[in-house]
Design an enzyme around this catalytic site. Sequence first.
Site, PDB file in Angstrom:
ATOM      1  N   ASP A  83       0.799  -1.197  -0.019  1.00 26.80           N
ATOM      2  CA  ASP A  83       0.008  -0.016   0.058  1.00 26.80           C
ATOM      3  C   ASP A  83       1.003   1.282  -0.183  1.00 26.80           C
ATOM      4  O   ASP A  83       2.076   1.152   0.306  1.00 26.80           O
ATOM      5  CB  ASP A  83      -0.984   0.033   1.331  1.00 26.80           C
ATOM      6  N   GLU A  84       0.310   2.412  -0.380  1.00 26.98           N
ATOM      7  CA  GLU A  84       1.006   3.646  -0.146  1.00 26.98           C
ATOM      8  C   GLU A  84       2.312   3.587  -0.905  1.00 26.98           C
ATOM      9  O   GLU A  84       3.127   4.280  -0.331  1.00 26.98           O
ATOM     10  CB  GLU A  84       0.792   4.105   1.228  1.00 26.98           C
ATOM     11  N   VAL A  85       2.534   3.243  -2.039  1.00 26.55           N
ATOM     12  CA  VAL A  85       3.864   3.273  -2.546  1.00 26.55           C
ATOM     13  C   VAL A  85       3.900   4.415  -3.343  1.00 26.55           C
ATOM     14  O   VAL A  85       3.970   4.512  -4.659  1.00 26.55           O
ATOM     15  CB  VAL A  85       3.972   1.955  -3.424  1.00 26.55           C
ATOM     16  N   TYR A  86       4.048   5.629  -2.517  1.00 29.18           N
ATOM     17  CA  TYR A  86       3.869   6.909  -3.168  1.00 29.18           C
ATOM     18  C   TYR A  86       4.980   7.135  -4.050  1.00 29.18           C
ATOM     19  O   TYR A  86       5.064   8.083  -5.063  1.00 29.18           O
ATOM     20  CB  TYR A  86       3.893   8.133  -2.257  1.00 29.18           C
ATOM     21  N   ASP A 134      -5.383  -0.139  -1.963  1.00 32.95           N
ATOM     22  CA  ASP A 134      -5.313   1.523  -2.336  1.00 32.95           C
ATOM     23  C   ASP A 134      -4.680   1.621  -3.681  1.00 32.95           C
ATOM     24  O   ASP A 134      -5.254   2.655  -4.229  1.00 32.95           O
ATOM     25  CB  ASP A 134      -4.882   2.205  -1.177  1.00 32.95           C
TER      26      ASP A 134
END
Length: 414
Positions: A83-86, A134
Amino acid sequence: MESLPWPKGQKLVHLDLKGAPPRVEYLHKFVLKHRTMCHLREVAHCVGTLNPHKEDGVKLVMEMLRQVVELHPDLHTLHIGADEVYMLGEGEESKLWLASPGQTVEQLFLIHVAKVAKAIKEAWPQMHIIMWDDMMRGMSQDTLNDSGLIRLVEPMLWDYTPNLDVEKTVSLLEKYCSAGMVDVWAASSFKGSTSVHTCVPNTHRHVENHRQWLKVAASVSATVKLKGIALTGWQRYDHLSVLCELIPVALPSLVTCLQLLTDGQFNADTQRKVTEKLGISSVEVENMERVSAGEFLFPGRTLAHLIVDLNSFLNSEDVRYFEKNMFVRGWFSPYHQHRKMVSPLITMQIHRQASTYLTVLQQKVEAVREEMVHFYPDSTVQEWFEEHVSPVLIPLQRIRDDITVCLTGMESGH
């Protein structure tokens, strides 16, 4: 809408160990924080994103998973995160890869996750693989169909807000199902999602989150196989953020949310079941006085009570904003201090008040510290106090000490 209990499926309680881990003999830490592994980061300044182009990255993930599996011989399900691998796509190797026509960050993400998932299936063919959803929410159904993840992973859709959008969430679950990801999971929250520095949870907020999830479960079509819900209890927002609520102080919230999922509603009877189980007068930890002279019935009860008491004192305006006190600003300003032109009468009153607050605060702090060391290592205790107590304690000490210095200087004629 008719209130129904959570449908068939598992109710998983998640405990986040990347901050304030309860005492154990050993602890494996998130690895990209360490200097020896920093070459596997996507970008040097981000410890949360793995470089998808390095084979050593997949080997590292598999070694971590191997250790987990060996420690849990009956394990049949793994959650691989994702998740949230920005910062994905920001590394130099990724930029070169993305420069080729038709290649996107979405594809880069899916290729890497598929590679990890296939490696897991090769090592443990019967293993079920869960991943956070996400990064896939904005992907089209066609992209998901072609992702290589169908029948490999089970998405876990997380939403921790009390105003969760039921219609949007149902639509998202239906999209995953239509793309071939029939087995899906939900993730709610019983703590660690209100704000990055919350000390005491609000049970009602988490109750509302679970009530919305019950509506989602009642609204999805029969084709969606909702395998369960994970009640998350985050200890940090990420590895380098401050601590959220500790587990003992969040147990009333957890028990209430579990009871809500069982009953399908939150009413007086639900609350009564919780308060009787825990031996408290309210599901809100801030109002949980004992119902009798006996002990609380849940582990960490004394620590929870002491933290609530200390937190209330720390957040009282007179204490937290002592530096903005009318007398401090009016009679002990920087101007007064610099010139040592103060009213001894008023500054002594300020000194006495600051000293009184410090005495009470230090007593409460010591009580919490003595109890906390039974549950947490010294490093966690120290961090918690530096985060929650020091911002209030230090200004009080400074004002008290500065007054002493100022009055001593006036008496000596300096």
